[in-house]
Write a protein that holds these residues in place. Structure first.
Motif, PDB file in Angstrom:
ATOM      1  N   UNK A 110       0.803  -1.219   0.000  1.00 15.27           N
ATOM      2  CA  UNK A 110       0.000   0.000   0.000  1.00 15.27           C
ATOM      3  C   UNK A 110       0.839   1.274   0.000  1.00 15.27           C
ATOM      4  N   UNK A 111       1.929   1.294   0.716  1.00 14.31           N
ATOM      5  CA  UNK A 111       2.737   2.510   0.794  1.00 14.31           C
ATOM      6  C   UNK A 111       3.330   2.855  -0.567  1.00 14.31           C
ATOM      7  N   UNK A 112       3.848   1.849  -1.269  1.00 11.20           N
ATOM      8  CA  UNK A 112       4.497   2.061  -2.563  1.00 11.20           C
ATOM      9  C   UNK A 112       3.522   1.977  -3.735  1.00 11.20           C
ATOM     10  N   UNK A 113       2.391   1.314  -3.528  1.00 10.35           N
ATOM     11  CA  UNK A 113       1.473   1.071  -4.629  1.00 10.35           C
ATOM     12  C   UNK A 113       1.969  -0.009  -5.575  1.00 10.35           C
ATOM     13  N   UNK A 114       2.882  -0.841  -5.116  1.00 12.05           N
ATOM     14  CA  UNK A 114       3.448  -1.895  -5.967  1.00 12.05           C
ATOM     15  C   UNK A 114       2.780  -3.244  -5.694  1.00 12.05           C
ATOM     16  N   UNK A 115       3.013  -4.186  -6.594  1.00 17.09           N
ATOM     17  CA  UNK A 115       2.431  -5.521  -6.483  1.00 17.09           C
ATOM     18  C   UNK A 115       3.522  -6.578  -6.606  1.00 17.09           C
ATOM     19  N   UNK A 116       3.275  -7.718  -5.966  1.00 21.70           N
ATOM     20  CA  UNK A 116       4.134  -8.887  -6.100  1.00 21.70           C
ATOM     21  C   UNK A 116       3.252 -10.094  -6.358  1.00 21.70           C
ATOM     22  N   UNK A 117       3.788 -11.067  -7.073  1.00 23.63           N
ATOM     23  CA  UNK A 117       3.093 -12.333  -7.291  1.00 23.63           C
ATOM     24  C   UNK A 117       4.111 -13.453  -7.166  1.00 23.63           C
ATOM     25  N   UNK A 118       3.790 -14.433  -6.345  1.00 27.03           N
ATOM     26  CA  UNK A 118       4.680 -15.561  -6.132  1.00 27.03           C
ATOM     27  C   UNK A 118       3.933 -16.867  -6.316  1.00 27.03           C
ATOM     28  N   UNK A 119       4.613 -17.852  -6.868  1.00 30.13           N
ATOM     29  CA  UNK A 119       4.108 -19.213  -6.934  1.00 30.13           C
ATOM     30  C   UNK A 119       4.759 -19.958  -5.778  1.00 30.13           C
ATOM     31  N   UNK A 120       4.034 -20.092  -4.667  1.00 31.64           N
ATOM     32  CA  UNK A 120       4.607 -20.676  -3.463  1.00 31.64           C
ATOM     33  C   UNK A 120       4.922 -22.162  -3.608  1.00 31.64           C
ATOM     34  N   UNK A 121       4.274 -22.835  -4.540  1.00 31.90           N
ATOM     35  CA  UNK A 121       4.567 -24.247  -4.763  1.00 31.90           C
ATOM     36  C   UNK A 121       5.949 -24.398  -5.385  1.00 31.90           C
ATOM     37  N   UNK A 122       6.228 -23.587  -6.397  1.00 27.86           N
ATOM     38  CA  UNK A 122       7.526 -23.662  -7.083  1.00 27.86           C
ATOM     39  C   UNK A 122       8.598 -22.833  -6.385  1.00 27.86           C
ATOM     40  N   UNK A 123       8.176 -21.842  -5.616  1.00 27.98           N
ATOM     41  CA  UNK A 123       9.111 -20.876  -5.022  1.00 27.98           C
ATOM     42  C   UNK A 123       8.690 -20.544  -3.583  1.00 27.98           C
ATOM     43  N   UNK A 124       8.815 -21.482  -2.658  1.00 27.96           N
ATOM     44  CA  UNK A 124       8.349 -21.241  -1.291  1.00 27.96           C
ATOM     45  C   UNK A 124       9.099 -20.126  -0.557  1.00 27.96           C
ATOM     46  N   UNK A 125      10.287 -19.772  -1.008  1.00 29.49           N
ATOM     47  CA  UNK A 125      11.034 -18.700  -0.352  1.00 29.49           C
ATOM     48  C   UNK A 125      10.703 -17.321  -0.922  1.00 29.49           C
ATOM     49  N   UNK A 126       9.804 -17.260  -1.893  1.00 30.43           N
ATOM     50  CA  UNK A 126       9.364 -16.001  -2.514  1.00 30.43           C
ATOM     51  C   UNK A 126      10.541 -15.209  -3.083  1.00 30.43           C
ATOM     52  N   UNK A 127      11.420 -15.901  -3.772  1.00 28.46           N
ATOM     53  CA  UNK A 127      12.594 -15.258  -4.375  1.00 28.46           C
ATOM     54  C   UNK A 127      12.330 -14.785  -5.802  1.00 28.46           C
ATOM     55  N   UNK A 128      11.328 -15.359  -6.465  1.00 30.40           N
ATOM     56  CA  UNK A 128      11.057 -15.066  -7.867  1.00 30.40           C
ATOM     57  C   UNK A 128       9.721 -14.337  -8.000  1.00 30.40           C
ATOM     58  N   UNK A 129       9.763 -13.004  -8.059  1.00 31.38           N
ATOM     59  CA  UNK A 129       8.557 -12.195  -8.187  1.00 31.38           C
ATOM     60  C   UNK A 129       8.080 -12.228  -9.639  1.00 31.38           C
ATOM     61  N   UNK A 130       6.898 -12.764  -9.842  1.00 31.23           N
ATOM     62  CA  UNK A 130       6.345 -12.932 -11.192  1.00 31.23           C
ATOM     63  C   UNK A 130       5.552 -11.723 -11.672  1.00 31.23           C
ATOM     64  N   UNK A 131       5.305 -10.767 -10.799  1.00 31.85           N
ATOM     65  CA  UNK A 131       4.401  -9.655 -11.110  1.00 31.85           C
ATOM     66  C   UNK A 131       4.860  -8.794 -12.272  1.00 31.85           C
ATOM     67  N   UNK A 132       6.132  -8.697 -12.505  1.00 31.94           N
ATOM     68  CA  UNK A 132       6.644  -7.829 -13.569  1.00 31.94           C
ATOM     69  C   UNK A 132       6.757  -8.545 -14.912  1.00 31.94           C
ATOM     70  N   UNK A 133       6.517  -9.829 -14.938  1.00 28.24           N
ATOM     71  CA  UNK A 133       6.627 -10.585 -16.192  1.00 28.24           C
ATOM     72  C   UNK A 133       5.323 -10.508 -16.982  1.00 28.24           C
TER      73      UNK A 133
END
Length: 120
Positions: free
Chosen positions: A74-97
């Motif tokens: 909310x502060x930045x107005x940015x978004x993140x999307x993670x596939x927790x099954x493939x990436x449980x550590x949330x290292x690969x943000x898919x939102x920009x792809x």
């Protein structure tokens, strides 16, 4: 935490009457999971970290039973999307792809719908 009371009420046999008397109960009984009759009680769960000690740490998230996690910062107005099954550590943000923009829009819509339903 929101499911504890409905689970206790369900075990006591009073959940239907509680829901009739208080339609704002925001939770589900976990008895179907505990009894082995189900593996899920909802398609997604909304999470919130509101302003507590720092205005920059204010986010909302939707975690789906399919393993997707959408976060709105909310502060930045940015978004993140993670596939927790493939990436449980949330290292690969898919939102920009580009190929994940449909999924981002889907979960943004779910969050907006939840906010509207709650009058936020």
């Amino acid at each position: 935490i929101r499911d504890v009371a409905p689970t206790i009420w369900d075990a006591a046999g009073i959940l239907p009457s509680v829901l009739l008397s208080d339609p704002q109960v925001d939770g589900s009984s976990l008895l179907p999971i505990l009894s082995g009759n189900s593996t899920s009680v909802r398609e997604w769960l909304d999470l919130e970290h509101n302003l507590v000690y720092n205005v920059t740490v204010h986010w909302n998230a939707i975690v789906s039973d399919t393993g997707m996690k959408y976060v709105f910062n909310a502060f930045e107005g940015s978004e993140n999307l993670f596939n927790l099954t493939a990436d449980p550590s949330e290292a690969d943000d898919l939102a920009m792809r580009q190929e994940w923009q449909g999924e981002v829009a889907k979960w943004r819509g779910v969050m907006v719908g939840q906010f509207e339903a709650e009058g936020r």
